[in-house]
Design a protein around this motif. Structure first.
Motif, short mmCIF file in Angstrom:
data_model
loop_
_atom_site.label_atom_id
_atom_site.label_comp_id
_atom_site.label_asym_id
_atom_site.label_seq_id
_atom_site.Cartn_x
_atom_site.Cartn_y
_atom_site.Cartn_z
N ASP A 113 11.58 20.47 50.66
CA ASP A 113 12.69 20.66 51.59
C ASP A 113 13.73 19.58 51.35
O ASP A 113 13.43 18.39 51.41
CB ASP A 113 12.17 20.61 53.03
N LEU A 114 14.97 19.97 51.07
CA LEU A 114 16.02 19.01 50.73
C LEU A 114 16.23 18.01 51.86
O LEU A 114 16.46 16.82 51.61
CB LEU A 114 17.33 19.76 50.44
N ASN A 115 16.18 18.45 53.09
CA ASN A 115 16.37 17.58 54.23
C ASN A 115 15.27 16.52 54.31
O ASN A 115 15.53 15.32 54.46
CB ASN A 115 16.39 18.43 55.52
N ILE A 116 14.01 16.94 54.17
CA ILE A 116 12.88 16.00 54.21
C ILE A 116 12.87 15.12 52.97
O ILE A 116 12.59 13.93 53.03
CB ILE A 116 11.55 16.76 54.34
N ARG A 117 13.20 15.72 51.81
CA ARG A 117 13.21 14.93 50.57
C ARG A 117 14.26 13.83 50.64
O ARG A 117 14.07 12.73 50.12
CB ARG A 117 13.49 15.84 49.37
N GLY A 118 15.39 14.12 51.29
CA GLY A 118 16.41 13.09 51.47
C GLY A 118 15.87 11.91 52.25
O GLY A 118 16.11 10.75 51.89
N ALA A 119 15.13 12.19 53.32
CA ALA A 119 14.53 11.12 54.11
C ALA A 119 13.53 10.31 53.27
O ALA A 119 13.51 9.08 53.30
CB ALA A 119 13.84 11.71 55.35
N PHE A 120 12.71 11.00 52.50
CA PHE A 120 11.71 10.32 51.66
C PHE A 120 12.38 9.43 50.61
O PHE A 120 12.00 8.26 50.42
CB PHE A 120 10.80 11.35 50.97
N LEU A 121 13.38 9.99 49.90
CA LEU A 121 14.03 9.22 48.84
C LEU A 121 14.70 7.96 49.37
O LEU A 121 14.63 6.90 48.75
CB LEU A 121 15.07 10.10 48.13
N HIS A 122 15.30 8.06 50.53
CA HIS A 122 15.96 6.89 51.09
C HIS A 122 14.95 5.81 51.46
O HIS A 122 15.16 4.62 51.21
CB HIS A 122 16.77 7.29 52.32
N MET A 123 13.85 6.21 52.05
CA MET A 123 12.85 5.22 52.43
C MET A 123 12.17 4.59 51.21
O MET A 123 11.91 3.39 51.18
CB MET A 123 11.79 5.86 53.34
N ALA A 124 11.90 5.41 50.19
CA ALA A 124 11.29 4.88 48.97
C ALA A 124 12.24 3.92 48.27
O ALA A 124 11.82 2.86 47.77
CB ALA A 124 10.91 6.04 48.04
N ALA A 125 13.53 4.28 48.22
CA ALA A 125 14.51 3.39 47.61
C ALA A 125 14.61 2.09 48.40
O ALA A 125 14.74 1.00 47.82
CB ALA A 125 15.87 4.08 47.55
N ASP A 126 14.53 2.19 49.72
CA ASP A 126 14.60 0.99 50.55
C ASP A 126 13.44 0.03 50.26
O ASP A 126 13.62 -1.19 50.27
CB ASP A 126 14.57 1.37 52.04
N ALA A 127 12.26 0.59 50.04
CA ALA A 127 11.11 -0.26 49.72
C ALA A 127 11.35 -1.02 48.42
O ALA A 127 11.06 -2.22 48.32
CB ALA A 127 9.84 0.58 49.61
N LEU A 128 11.91 -0.35 47.43
CA LEU A 128 12.22 -1.01 46.16
C LEU A 128 13.32 -2.06 46.34
O LEU A 128 13.27 -3.14 45.76
CB LEU A 128 12.67 0.03 45.13
N VAL A 129 14.32 -1.73 47.14
CA VAL A 129 15.41 -2.66 47.40
C VAL A 129 14.88 -3.92 48.09
O VAL A 129 15.27 -5.05 47.74
CB VAL A 129 16.49 -1.98 48.26
#
Length: 329
Positions: free
Chosen positions: A171-187
């Protein structure tokens, strides 16, 4: 209704537009992801709101742009999670006489707004970081430990939140939430490294540099979400569907001589719809329709199918046939 023109057969053999709880047909059951993520949204929003307060406080105390920038980004992510949750909840709203498709498109709007919010936030961050590069904050050297500790908390918060959304990648909406949180962890991991190097080597210039890297990572991860959601807002074909393959599938059905006026679009980030005119002389139209529904569902996850069956005689004068005055796919 004449044999020449069977119009608007809806695939769901229940009352129209009751697709919110999944689709089961021919032994294949599929559920829509957003309905199962209320707890994930609530926990994610609570965790990230708390972390934003901690990060902003310490960033302000020690004048760390990296911490303040990450706090601002995490605040935009909280807003993004709220938008995504609102979009997810809107899918469950019942259709009415003025909104016959319901409110499934809210998930696309949420994904687009989420991406736009992040892009704007990162533009502001980049501007500030470039200014800081010309005047690094020497006092940051003694505060490397605080930067590392706060960012370390961020790694945990963002990783846990990303994990909550990991199973919603379709789901694009849920995937957007996941990608942002995963990127935040790396950041956050990058901020930990920057804090350590600032503490041990005195590289105070690293704080704005890490801020620029944060912006670049987030822009890269967000651009795809932005372009995909914008594409779907204009009724673009979802990335998971190849229209030519859909056309070939329909043409391959027994008794189908031609296909025209074929349209595929997204009703929401996890709801795909199709309409088409099939030219056929099949005697068992019920079997043809069932076969089309099952094949489209099985191969393309298209759940909302509307087919118009036409005899060759009717197709010859159909106003939507190519060349007869109305542009068709």
């Amino acid at each position: 209704m004449s044999d020449d023109h069977n119009h608007n057969h809806n695939h769901n053999h229940n009352p129209p537009h009751t697709h919110d709880h999944g689709y089961s047909h021919g032994g294949h059951a599929h559920s829509h992801a957003p309905a199962n993520f209320n707890r994930a949204f609530a926990v994610g929003i609570a965790l990230n709101t708390g972390f934003v307060a901690i990060e902003a406080f310490y960033g302000w105390q020690i004048n760390s742009l990296a911490l303040l920038a990450d706090a601002g980004h995490n605040l935009s992510d909280v807003a993004g999670l709220v938008l995504a949750w609102a979009g997810s909840l809107a899918v469950g709203l019942k259709p009415d006489a003025r909104h016959t498709y319901g409110f499934k498109r809210a998930t696309i709007l949420a994904a687009f707004a989420n991406a736009l919010l992040l892009l704007l936030a990162m533009g502001g961050l980049t501007w500030e970081a470039v200014g800081r590069l010309s005047a690094p904050q020497a006092a940051l050297q003694a505060q490397g430990g605080i930067i590392m500790a706060v960012a370390g908390i961020g790694i945990v918060v963002n990783a846990v939140t990303a994990w909550l959304f990991m199973r919603g990648g379709d789901d694009l909406n849920i995937r957007g939430a996941f990608l942002h949180m995963a990127a935040d962890a790396l950041v956050s991991a990058g901020v930990v490294v920057a804090g350590g190097l600032t503490l041990w080597l005195g590289w105070v210039w690293l704080d704005p540099v890490v801020s620029l890297i944060i912006a670049a990572v987030i822009l890269w991860s967000t651009w795809s979400l932005f372009t995909q959601s914008l594409h779907l807002l204009f009724d673009g074909v979802p990335a998971s569907v190849d229209v030519q393959q859909v056309r070939a599938l329909l043409l391959g059905l027994p008794g189908v001589a031609d296909v025209h006026d074929l349209h595929v679009w997204a009703m929401g980030t996890s709801h795909i719809a199709l309409t088409a005119h099939l030219v056929t002389q099949a005697s068992d139209t019920g079997a043809l329709l069932r076969s089309a529904e099952e094949e489209l569902h099985e191969h393309f996850e298209i759940r909302h199918v509307t087919l118009q069956l036409e005899t060759p005689a009717y197709a010859a004068v159909c106003g939507l046939r190519p060349g007869l005055g109305c542009q068709s796919s």
